[in-house]
Design a protein around this motif. Structure first.
Motif, mmCIF file in Angstrom:
data_model
loop_
_atom_site.group_PDB
_atom_site.id
_atom_site.type_symbol
_atom_site.label_atom_id
_atom_site.label_comp_id
_atom_site.label_asym_id
_atom_site.label_seq_id
_atom_site.Cartn_x
_atom_site.Cartn_y
_atom_site.Cartn_z
ATOM 1 N N GLU A 244 16.717 10.157 -5.466
ATOM 2 C CA GLU A 244 17.885 9.601 -4.777
ATOM 3 C C GLU A 244 18.873 10.698 -4.396
ATOM 4 N N LYS B 121 16.568 9.296 -10.137
ATOM 5 C CA LYS B 121 17.822 9.978 -9.832
ATOM 6 C C LYS B 121 17.604 11.272 -9.060
ATOM 7 N N LEU C 277 10.229 5.104 -3.986
ATOM 8 C CA LEU C 277 10.962 6.278 -3.519
ATOM 9 C C LEU C 277 10.035 7.407 -3.080
#
Length: 616
Positions: free
Chosen positions: A28, A25, A153
């Protein structure tokens, strides 16, 4: 000094459920942020769900339940000692957890979680309220899915590299010290934000079979999150509320009542009688189990023989596959079969500190913020009670998003600690030529915890434990000798266990009542006291005096008026055992031994008494 310095925006301590979701999170929300995850092992298999998970134990599912139902359940099982806002957020954000897990594991609705004929996620009853909140899951691959997303990521992952020191400057987070347990490489990570997701104090009491790693929680969870936060000056709450685990006897893994009970199983005593009204892991149920043993109706069993064959086969798939892969072999070697009522013997095998299954942890609000600016906590080490895996994902997500935003507007402060001195202290066990094994010292403190802290709690025993903690810190910790960095982290673990034991004992002595069933059953005060309604016991280290401070704090005002107690009472004892034989008295002067001492010239050794004075 073999020290590498790294700058980061967010550092996450622990790569389990809450840690991996926090990293996802954060990255992102701000793809340009430098996010670091530290873990004792590889994040693909670390943490409590390293092998997978079979359910989200508390979920507000549209068509079945609401966030308010979650608030009701948590208000009841915590007996009102609850920040209801955190409970509401847990329920409100739980649906997003479902969708996230389907995304990370590439599973469709109805595959990972069950759905009904209307397309709603079908939840079952488990909690002691009239609302279904338990969502089954076929989740053997969720941890690997989370780990893959973390690495994809571009998060910097340091496997086999746990944190050993949290630095603050002027009361704010400034950095982390960590080392690789295989190579010894040390890292100083300068950062304005840290998220602690280090799990429960799973290695706390000692299981009755004596195996150091044979326990309910993930064996790598040894209370470092609690200890790091405490040493840095953060507030902790509810350390007097113990998780008194009802486990499968001798296996020391989950008895998996949470898998069996929503599907029709239940607990019975040695007479085959159901011993309590429900099977939820709350203090009243544990108190009922304690009663069965105290009154001679133990052992207790998890009964499944009345269930349909198809259900039993499904339970075997979950319990022998997703939960612990060794469990099926354990039953096979003992000739046990779930089609017999007494094949799963259970026992009160250990105590732990945990918020996921109980209440104790680092004090956080609905934003996962601790009392230290820049420090966040999520998962089993954070104080949201009875949050389970759902809470790890909900508050891990919140922590990641809030921390990366905090880092945007806060520069990293300079670390003002003497790094050489800190590192020398940490590495001192590896430089000793001779000494005690860390395993022996761990066994010693954990056996003392089980002997002196296990409920029902005795004041003299808890005070004796504090005496032992002080003695072990002074006499044993400085003498531990290890030969490699893998065992060096175990020294840190033992220190964390000691910190947790001291906090738990002092908090238990501070709360002058009994509450939460067996969780805080204090024999000196064997009933609830309304003076303690809606009150936390807060523990915080005074950064000037270095002393442990305890205080009473009122929970935030409740927005929802729900039942604030479970339906149980503490027992009233009559322990009059009559008058025993009274023997005649002997003379307290023994001329024979006095003459022996004088004749043989026996010298009474000098000994140190409290206060540091010698007794001649």
């Amino acid at each position: 000094m073999n020290l590498e310095t790294i700058n980061a925006d967010v550092v996450i301590l622990g790569g389990g459920s809450a840690g991996t979701i926090a990293a996802i999170k954060a990255k992102e929300k701000n793809p340009d942020a430098s996010v670091v995850v530290l873990d004792k092992g590889p994040i693909e298999t670390s943490g409590a769900i390293g092998r997978g998970m079979d359910a989200l134990n508390i979920v507000a599912s549209p068509g079945y339940s609401t966030p308010e139902n979650v608030v009701e359940a948590l208000t009841k099982v915590t007996e009102g000692v609850l920040d209801q806002e955190t409970a509401y957020v847990l329920g409100e954000k739980s649906f997003q957890v479902i969708k996230d897990l389907e995304d990370y594991t590439k599973r469709k609705p109805g595959d990972l979680f069950p759905i009904d004929e209307n397309g709603n996620y079908k939840v079952n009853y488990l909690h002691p309220v009239d609302h279904p909140l338990y969502l089954a899951m076929d989740g053997e691959d969720i941890k690997r899915g989370l780990a893959k997303r973390v690495r994809d990521l571009g998060v910097k992952v340091f496997d086999f590299t746990p944190a050993v020191k949290l630095f603050t400057t002027d009361g704010e987070v400034s950095g982390i010290l960590a080392f690789n347990i295989r190579t010894g490489q040390k890292y100083l990570i300068k950062t304005p934000t840290v998220i602690i997701t280090a799990g429960a104090a799973g290695k706390f009491g000692l299981p009755r079979d004596g195996y150091l790693s044979g326990l309910y929680e993930f064996p790598g969870n040894t209370g470092e999150g609690f200890s790091l936060a405490y040493q840095a000056g953060a507030k902790l709450i509810n350390l007097e509320c113990f998780q008194t685990n009802l486990l499968m006897k001798d296996f020391n893994g989950p008895a998996c009542g949470y898998v069996v009970i929503p599907r029709g199983g239940y607990g019975v005593n040695a007479l085959g009688e159901k011993y309590w009204t429900h099977g939820y892991w709350s203090g009243d149920m544990f108190l009922a189990v304690w009663r069965e043993f105290t009154e001679g109706r133990g052992p207790v069993y998890l009964k499944m023989d009345h269930l349909p064959e198809e259900t039993i086969e499904g339970l075997e798939k979950i319990l022998w596959g997703t939960e612990r892969t060794t469990r099926g072999l354990f039953h096979e070697q003992r000739g046990e079969d779930y089609r017999r009522w007494d094949s799963v013997e259970q026992g009160m095998e250990e105590i732990t500190l945990c918020s996921g299954h109980s209440m104790s942890g680092i004090k956080v609000n609905k934003y996962a913020e601790t009392s230290i600016p820049g420090l966040y906590a999520a998962g089993d080490c954070a104080s949201v009670p009875h949050q389970y895996l759902t809470g790890a994902f909900v508050f891990g997500s919140i922590a990641g998003q809030r921390a990366v935003e905090y880092a945007k507007s806060h520069k990293t402060k300079e670390i003002n600690a003497d790094l050489k001195e800190v590192i020398e202290e940490i590495e001192s066990p590896i430089k000793l030529e001779v000494g005690l094994s860390v395993q022996d010292v761990e066994y010693k403190i954990r056996s003392k915890i089980s002997q002196y802290l296990t409920p029902p709690k005795s004041d003299p025993l808890m005070k004796k434990l504090l005496w032992w903690i002080d003695r072990i810190r002074r006499e044993d910790i400085p003498r531990i000798k290890v030969d490699d960095y893998h065992n060096l982290i175990k020294v840190t673990e033992v220190k964390s266990i000691l910190d947790c034991a001291e906090m738990a004992a002092k908090a238990s002595l501070y709360r002058t009542e009994s509450r939460w069933g067996l969780g805080h059953y204090r024999l000196a005060y064997p009933k609830r006291d309304s003076e303690w309604d809606n009150k936390w016991v807060v523990i915080q280290k005074n950064q000037e005096t270095k002393e442990m401070a305890l205080s009473k704090e009122t929970v935030p005002p409740h927005k929802w008026k729900f039942e604030e107690r479970l339906e149980y009472e503490y027992p009233v004892f009559n322990l009059n055992i009559g008058k025993g034989y009274v023997p005649p008295e002997n003379d307290n002067r023994d001329s024979w031994i006095e003459e022996k001492v004088k004749r043989e010239g026996f010298i009474i050794p000098k000994r140190i008494i409290p206060g540091g004075k010698e007794n001649e």
